[in-house]
Motif scaffolding. Structure first.
Motif, PDB file in Angstrom:
ATOM      1  N   SER A   1       0.812  -1.210   0.000  1.00 54.13           N
ATOM      2  CA  SER A   1       0.000   0.000   0.000  1.00 54.13           C
ATOM      3  C   SER A   1       0.852   1.271   0.000  1.00 54.13           C
ATOM      4  N   MET A   2       2.134   1.116   0.316  1.00 51.58           N
ATOM      5  CA  MET A   2       3.016   2.270   0.411  1.00 51.58           C
ATOM      6  C   MET A   2       3.935   2.409  -0.796  1.00 51.58           C
ATOM      7  N   TYR A   3       3.710   1.602  -1.826  1.00 47.51           N
ATOM      8  CA  TYR A   3       4.552   1.624  -3.020  1.00 47.51           C
ATOM      9  C   TYR A   3       3.697   1.754  -4.271  1.00 47.51           C
ATOM     10  N   GLY A   4       4.262   2.373  -5.278  1.00 43.52           N
ATOM     11  CA  GLY A   4       3.699   2.209  -6.605  1.00 43.52           C
ATOM     12  C   GLY A   4       4.126   0.831  -7.080  1.00 43.52           C
ATOM     13  N   MET A   5       3.173   0.041  -7.564  1.00 40.85           N
ATOM     14  CA  MET A   5       3.465  -1.329  -7.948  1.00 40.85           C
ATOM     15  C   MET A   5       3.190  -1.511  -9.429  1.00 40.85           C
TER      16      MET A   5
ATOM     17  N   ALA B   1       1.673  -2.958 -16.708  1.00 40.34           N
ATOM     18  CA  ALA B   1       0.593  -2.319 -15.943  1.00 40.34           C
ATOM     19  C   ALA B   1       1.157  -1.743 -14.658  1.00 40.34           C
ATOM     20  N   ARG B   2       0.481  -0.720 -14.155  1.00 39.18           N
ATOM     21  CA  ARG B   2       0.905  -0.088 -12.910  1.00 39.18           C
ATOM     22  C   ARG B   2      -0.298   0.326 -12.095  1.00 39.18           C
ATOM     23  N   ILE B   3      -0.145   0.311 -10.767  1.00 36.94           N
ATOM     24  CA  ILE B   3      -1.199   0.789  -9.874  1.00 36.94           C
ATOM     25  C   ILE B   3      -0.597   1.811  -8.933  1.00 36.94           C
TER      26      ILE B   3
ATOM     27  N   ARG C   1      -1.348   6.001  -4.182  1.00 32.44           N
ATOM     28  CA  ARG C   1      -2.237   6.915  -3.461  1.00 32.44           C
ATOM     29  C   ARG C   1      -3.704   6.598  -3.666  1.00 32.44           C
ATOM     30  N   ASP C   2      -4.094   6.371  -4.919  1.00 30.63           N
ATOM     31  CA  ASP C   2      -5.518   6.272  -5.216  1.00 30.63           C
ATOM     32  C   ASP C   2      -5.882   5.027  -6.016  1.00 30.63           C
ATOM     33  N   ASP C   3      -4.917   4.108  -6.156  1.00 30.27           N
ATOM     34  CA  ASP C   3      -5.142   2.873  -6.904  1.00 30.27           C
ATOM     35  C   ASP C   3      -5.505   3.115  -8.370  1.00 30.27           C
ATOM     36  N   ARG C   4      -5.160   4.261  -8.881  1.00 28.15           N
ATOM     37  CA  ARG C   4      -5.373   4.497 -10.308  1.00 28.15           C
ATOM     38  C   ARG C   4      -4.478   3.529 -11.085  1.00 28.15           C
TER      39      ARG C   4
ATOM     40  N   PHE D   1      -6.137  -7.221 -19.454  1.00 24.88           N
ATOM     41  CA  PHE D   1      -5.409  -7.395 -18.192  1.00 24.88           C
ATOM     42  C   PHE D   1      -5.941  -6.423 -17.142  1.00 24.88           C
ATOM     43  N   THR D   2      -5.907  -6.860 -15.895  1.00 18.90           N
ATOM     44  CA  THR D   2      -6.312  -6.004 -14.786  1.00 18.90           C
ATOM     45  C   THR D   2      -5.319  -6.151 -13.646  1.00 18.90           C
ATOM     46  N   ILE D   3      -4.742  -5.033 -13.224  1.00 14.42           N
ATOM     47  CA  ILE D   3      -3.857  -5.029 -12.063  1.00 14.42           C
ATOM     48  C   ILE D   3      -4.670  -4.613 -10.846  1.00 14.42           C
ATOM     49  N   SER D   4      -4.400  -5.271  -9.720  1.00 10.43           N
ATOM     50  CA  SER D   4      -5.133  -4.940  -8.501  1.00 10.43           C
ATOM     51  C   SER D   4      -4.232  -5.159  -7.299  1.00 10.43           C
ATOM     52  N   ARG D   5      -4.691  -4.623  -6.176  1.00  9.56           N
ATOM     53  CA  ARG D   5      -3.903  -4.695  -4.948  1.00  9.56           C
ATOM     54  C   ARG D   5      -4.792  -5.205  -3.821  1.00  9.56           C
ATOM     55  N   ASP D   6      -4.278  -6.120  -3.024  1.00 10.16           N
ATOM     56  CA  ASP D   6      -4.962  -6.588  -1.818  1.00 10.16           C
ATOM     57  C   ASP D   6      -4.075  -6.259  -0.638  1.00 10.16           C
ATOM     58  N   ASN D   7      -4.408  -5.183   0.062  1.00  2.00           N
ATOM     59  CA  ASN D   7      -3.549  -4.742   1.160  1.00  2.00           C
ATOM     60  C   ASN D   7      -3.534  -5.733   2.319  1.00  2.00           C
ATOM     61  N   ALA D   8      -4.649  -6.391   2.567  1.00  2.72           N
ATOM     62  CA  ALA D   8      -4.705  -7.371   3.659  1.00  2.72           C
ATOM     63  C   ALA D   8      -3.767  -8.548   3.389  1.00  2.72           C
ATOM     64  N   GLU D   9      -3.673  -8.943   2.118  1.00  2.41           N
ATOM     65  CA  GLU D   9      -2.782 -10.044   1.738  1.00  2.41           C
ATOM     66  C   GLU D   9      -1.384  -9.547   1.394  1.00  2.41           C
ATOM     67  N   ASN D  10      -1.222  -8.227   1.324  1.00  3.95           N
ATOM     68  CA  ASN D  10       0.056  -7.617   0.935  1.00  3.95           C
ATOM     69  C   ASN D  10       0.528  -8.183  -0.402  1.00  3.95           C
ATOM     70  N   THR D  11      -0.389  -8.228  -1.344  1.00  2.37           N
ATOM     71  CA  THR D  11      -0.150  -8.883  -2.628  1.00  2.37           C
ATOM     72  C   THR D  11      -0.718  -8.044  -3.765  1.00  2.37           C
ATOM     73  N   ILE D  12      -0.023  -8.114  -4.887  1.00  2.00           N
ATOM     74  CA  ILE D  12      -0.470  -7.486  -6.126  1.00  2.00           C
ATOM     75  C   ILE D  12      -0.858  -8.598  -7.093  1.00  2.00           C
ATOM     76  N   TYR D  13      -1.890  -8.373  -7.880  1.00  2.00           N
ATOM     77  CA  TYR D  13      -2.333  -9.362  -8.838  1.00  2.00           C
ATOM     78  C   TYR D  13      -2.324  -8.788 -10.253  1.00  2.00           C
ATOM     79  N   LEU D  14      -2.187  -9.685 -11.212  1.00  4.96           N
ATOM     80  CA  LEU D  14      -2.385  -9.321 -12.610  1.00  4.96           C
ATOM     81  C   LEU D  14      -3.298 -10.388 -13.212  1.00  4.96           C
TER      82      LEU D  14
END
Length: 119
Positions: A30-34, A49-51, A54-57, A68-81
């Motif tokens: 959540s504290m990085y651009g991924m 892809a990038r997320i 700040r705002d998950d744009r 393709f869809t990039i997403s972030r799960d902060n609870a899992e501390n994981t990024i998905y594609l």
């Protein structure tokens, strides 16, 4: 420095789907651009892809938009594609990367994972 480990790659037929995961440790996604990058044999590494932190744009290379869809799960501390309608030309080694806030370059990289799309 955050450590990144990719998973979920493999062999799939054209038109199929795969979901890549990028698990982080030593830092919060959540504290990085991924981002996700890929490199095919004999080709330069390219941005996929990038997320935004700040705002998950989200941002995508043109050839994967709508597939393709990039997403972030902060609870899992994981990024998905999530990759749908895969094409042979999507075959590459995919790597996730983390960008510290305010930095230009991506400072942490995963080891990469192979995605192969057969015709």
């Amino acid at each position: 420095q955050v450590e990144l480990v990719e998973s979920g790659g493999g062999l799939v037929q054209a038109g199929g789907s795969l979901r890549l995961s990028c698990a982080a440790s030593g830092g919060k996604v959540s504290m990085y651009g991924m981002a996700w990058f890929r490199q095919a044999p004999g080709k330069e590494r390219e941005f996929v892809a990038r997320i935004d932190w700040r705002d998950d744009r989200t941002y995508y290379m043109n050839s994967v938009k709508g597939r393709f869809t990039i997403s972030r799960d902060n609870a899992e501390n994981t990024i998905y594609l999530q990759m749908n309608n895969l094409k042979v030309e999507d075959t590459a080694v995919y790597r996730c990367a983390a960008q510290t806030v305010g930095a230009v370059d991506f400072s942490s990289w995963g080891q990469g994972i192979q995605v192969t799309v057969s015709s």
